[in-house]
Design a protein around this motif. Structure first.
Motif, PDB file in Angstrom:
ATOM      1  N   ALA A 107      30.679  50.995  29.650  1.00 24.09           N
ATOM      2  CA  ALA A 107      32.025  50.593  30.068  1.00 24.09           C
ATOM      3  C   ALA A 107      32.089  50.414  31.584  1.00 24.09           C
ATOM      4  CB  ALA A 107      33.049  51.619  29.601  1.00 24.09           C
ATOM      5  N   LEU A 108      31.461  51.317  32.326  1.00 23.30           N
ATOM      6  CA  LEU A 108      31.445  51.192  33.790  1.00 23.30           C
ATOM      7  C   LEU A 108      30.661  49.968  34.234  1.00 23.30           C
ATOM      8  CD1 LEU A 108      31.029  54.886  34.910  1.00 23.30           C
ATOM      9  CD2 LEU A 108      33.023  53.419  35.191  1.00 23.30           C
ATOM     10  N   PHE A 109      29.589  49.668  33.536  1.00 19.16           N
ATOM     11  CA  PHE A 109      28.820  48.469  33.866  1.00 19.16           C
ATOM     12  C   PHE A 109      29.691  47.228  33.693  1.00 19.16           C
ATOM     13  CE2 PHE A 109      26.135  44.908  32.513  1.00 19.16           C
ATOM     14  CZ  PHE A 109      25.339  44.785  33.632  1.00 19.16           C
ATOM     15  N   ILE A 110      30.469  47.189  32.627  1.00 12.10           N
ATOM     16  CA  ILE A 110      31.353  46.049  32.391  1.00 12.10           C
ATOM     17  C   ILE A 110      32.480  46.005  33.407  1.00 12.10           C
ATOM     18  CG2 ILE A 110      33.009  45.078  30.743  1.00 12.10           C
ATOM     19  CD1 ILE A 110      31.126  46.142  28.517  1.00 12.10           C
ATOM     20  N   LEU A 111      33.091  47.163  33.695  1.00  8.24           N
ATOM     21  CA  LEU A 111      34.232  47.194  34.609  1.00  8.24           C
ATOM     22  C   LEU A 111      33.852  46.900  36.056  1.00  8.24           C
ATOM     23  CD1 LEU A 111      36.167  50.238  33.146  1.00  8.24           C
ATOM     24  CD2 LEU A 111      36.803  47.833  33.018  1.00  8.24           C
ATOM     25  N   PHE A 112      32.617  47.199  36.443  1.00 11.92           N
ATOM     26  CA  PHE A 112      32.168  46.921  37.810  1.00 11.92           C
ATOM     27  C   PHE A 112      31.354  45.627  37.912  1.00 11.92           C
ATOM     28  CE2 PHE A 112      32.652  51.622  38.708  1.00 11.92           C
ATOM     29  CZ  PHE A 112      33.754  51.439  39.526  1.00 11.92           C
ATOM     30  N   ASN A 113      31.345  44.846  36.848  1.00 10.93           N
ATOM     31  CA  ASN A 113      30.633  43.581  36.859  1.00 10.93           C
ATOM     32  C   ASN A 113      31.433  42.557  37.669  1.00 10.93           C
ATOM     33  OD1 ASN A 113      28.688  41.751  36.254  1.00 10.93           O
ATOM     34  ND2 ASN A 113      28.925  41.894  34.035  1.00 10.93           N
ATOM     35  N   ALA A 114      30.756  41.604  38.260  1.00  7.53           N
ATOM     36  CA  ALA A 114      31.387  40.649  39.176  1.00  7.53           C
ATOM     37  C   ALA A 114      32.554  39.867  38.564  1.00  7.53           C
ATOM     38  CB  ALA A 114      30.341  39.693  39.728  1.00  7.53           C
ATOM     39  N   PRO A 115      32.446  39.332  37.338  1.00  7.36           N
ATOM     40  CA  PRO A 115      33.591  38.578  36.816  1.00  7.36           C
ATOM     41  C   PRO A 115      34.861  39.421  36.670  1.00  7.36           C
ATOM     42  CG  PRO A 115      31.648  38.058  35.542  1.00  7.36           C
ATOM     43  CD  PRO A 115      31.282  39.196  36.451  1.00  7.36           C
ATOM     44  N   VAL A 116      34.715  40.664  36.308  1.00  9.02           N
ATOM     45  CA  VAL A 116      35.886  41.534  36.166  1.00  9.02           C
ATOM     46  C   VAL A 116      36.437  41.895  37.547  1.00  9.02           C
ATOM     47  CG1 VAL A 116      36.727  43.730  35.261  1.00  9.02           C
ATOM     48  CG2 VAL A 116      35.045  42.431  33.969  1.00  9.02           C
ATOM     49  N   LEU A 117      35.564  42.167  38.492  1.00  3.35           N
ATOM     50  CA  LEU A 117      36.018  42.476  39.850  1.00  3.35           C
ATOM     51  C   LEU A 117      36.745  41.294  40.482  1.00  3.35           C
ATOM     52  CD1 LEU A 117      33.047  44.487  41.386  1.00  3.35           C
ATOM     53  CD2 LEU A 117      35.331  45.325  40.841  1.00  3.35           C
ATOM     54  N   LEU A 118      36.300  40.087  40.184  1.00  2.00           N
ATOM     55  CA  LEU A 118      36.939  38.907  40.761  1.00  2.00           C
ATOM     56  C   LEU A 118      38.348  38.694  40.225  1.00  2.00           C
ATOM     57  CD1 LEU A 118      33.945  36.412  40.926  1.00  2.00           C
ATOM     58  CD2 LEU A 118      35.061  37.629  42.802  1.00  2.00           C
ATOM     59  N   LEU A 119      38.672  39.277  39.080  1.00  2.00           N
ATOM     60  CA  LEU A 119      40.042  39.193  38.567  1.00  2.00           C
ATOM     61  C   LEU A 119      41.028  39.890  39.507  1.00  2.00           C
ATOM     62  CD1 LEU A 119      39.485  39.971  34.776  1.00  2.00           C
ATOM     63  CD2 LEU A 119      40.042  37.763  35.795  1.00  2.00           C
ATOM     64  N   PHE A 120      40.560  40.899  40.215  1.00  2.00           N
ATOM     65  CA  PHE A 120      41.418  41.683  41.096  1.00  2.00           C
ATOM     66  C   PHE A 120      41.261  41.309  42.567  1.00  2.00           C
ATOM     67  CE2 PHE A 120      40.692  44.176  37.290  1.00  2.00           C
ATOM     68  CZ  PHE A 120      41.987  44.494  36.937  1.00  2.00           C
ATOM     69  N   ASN A 121      40.493  40.289  42.855  1.00  2.00           N
ATOM     70  CA  ASN A 121      40.262  39.855  44.223  1.00  2.00           C
ATOM     71  C   ASN A 121      41.358  38.877  44.635  1.00  2.00           C
ATOM     72  OD1 ASN A 121      39.119  39.547  46.675  1.00  2.00           O
ATOM     73  ND2 ASN A 121      37.477  38.183  45.994  1.00  2.00           N
ATOM     74  N   SER A 122      42.455  39.421  45.115  1.00  2.00           N
ATOM     75  CA  SER A 122      43.566  38.569  45.568  1.00  2.00           C
ATOM     76  C   SER A 122      44.098  39.127  46.889  1.00  2.00           C
ATOM     77  CB  SER A 122      44.669  38.528  44.517  1.00  2.00           C
ATOM     78  OG  SER A 122      45.264  39.799  44.385  1.00  2.00           O
ATOM     79  N   SER A 123      44.999  38.366  47.490  1.00  2.00           N
ATOM     80  CA  SER A 123      45.537  38.795  48.773  1.00  2.00           C
ATOM     81  C   SER A 123      46.730  39.719  48.618  1.00  2.00           C
ATOM     82  CB  SER A 123      45.932  37.563  49.596  1.00  2.00           C
ATOM     83  OG  SER A 123      46.943  36.848  48.906  1.00  2.00           O
ATOM     84  N   GLN A 124      47.133  40.000  47.403  1.00  2.00           N
ATOM     85  CA  GLN A 124      48.266  40.895  47.173  1.00  2.00           C
ATOM     86  C   GLN A 124      47.872  42.322  47.517  1.00  2.00           C
ATOM     87  OE1 GLN A 124      49.288  40.344  43.126  1.00  2.00           O
ATOM     88  NE2 GLN A 124      50.181  38.326  43.430  1.00  2.00           N
ATOM     89  N   LYS A 125      48.881  43.116  47.863  1.00  2.00           N
ATOM     90  CA  LYS A 125      48.617  44.509  48.241  1.00  2.00           C
ATOM     91  C   LYS A 125      49.459  45.438  47.375  1.00  2.00           C
ATOM     92  CE  LYS A 125      47.203  43.482  52.837  1.00  2.00           C
ATOM     93  NZ  LYS A 125      46.337  44.191  53.691  1.00  2.00           N
ATOM     94  N   LEU A 126      48.913  46.589  47.125  1.00  2.00           N
ATOM     95  CA  LEU A 126      49.587  47.638  46.381  1.00  2.00           C
ATOM     96  C   LEU A 126      49.463  48.911  47.204  1.00  2.00           C
ATOM     97  CD1 LEU A 126      50.945  48.355  43.627  1.00  2.00           C
ATOM     98  CD2 LEU A 126      48.692  49.027  42.858  1.00  2.00           C
ATOM     99  N   ILE A 127      50.561  49.473  47.607  1.00  2.00           N
ATOM    100  CA  ILE A 127      50.613  50.656  48.469  1.00  2.00           C
ATOM    101  C   ILE A 127      49.869  50.383  49.790  1.00  2.00           C
ATOM    102  CG2 ILE A 127      50.394  53.179  48.514  1.00  2.00           C
ATOM    103  CD1 ILE A 127      49.899  53.114  45.522  1.00  2.00           C
ATOM    104  N   GLY A 128      49.920  49.172  50.266  1.00  2.00           N
ATOM    105  CA  GLY A 128      49.295  48.826  51.533  1.00  2.00           C
ATOM    106  C   GLY A 128      47.802  48.571  51.458  1.00  2.00           C
TER     107      GLY A 128
END
Length: 64
Positions: free
Chosen positions: A15-36
């Motif tokens: 599960a960690l291998f999948i969650l830290f894989n590049a395609p999944v990480l790129l889903l969260f790569n945005s300019s938005q911020k959460l708690i700064g």
């Protein structure tokens, strides 16, 4: 260590291998911020903390 504990740790590793894989990480790569903080940092920290907690629970049951 019992076989079921080993199986749980293997599932956690996969599960960690999948969650830290590049395609999944790129889903969260945005300019938005959460708690700064950028969302990707929050995601990485949350997944890491959840995996630590899960492995702690598995190892705690191992010693019972």
């Amino acid at each position: 260590m019992k076989k079921r504990h080993q199986q749980k740790l293997i599932i956690l590793s996969i599960a960690l291998f999948i969650l830290f894989n590049a395609p999944v990480l790129l889903l969260f790569n945005s300019s938005q911020k959460l708690i700064g903080l950028p969302i990707i940092y929050v995601y990485i920290f949350f997944v890491w903390a959840a995996s630590c907690l899960t492995s702690f629970i598995i190892f705690k049951k191992f010693h019972e």
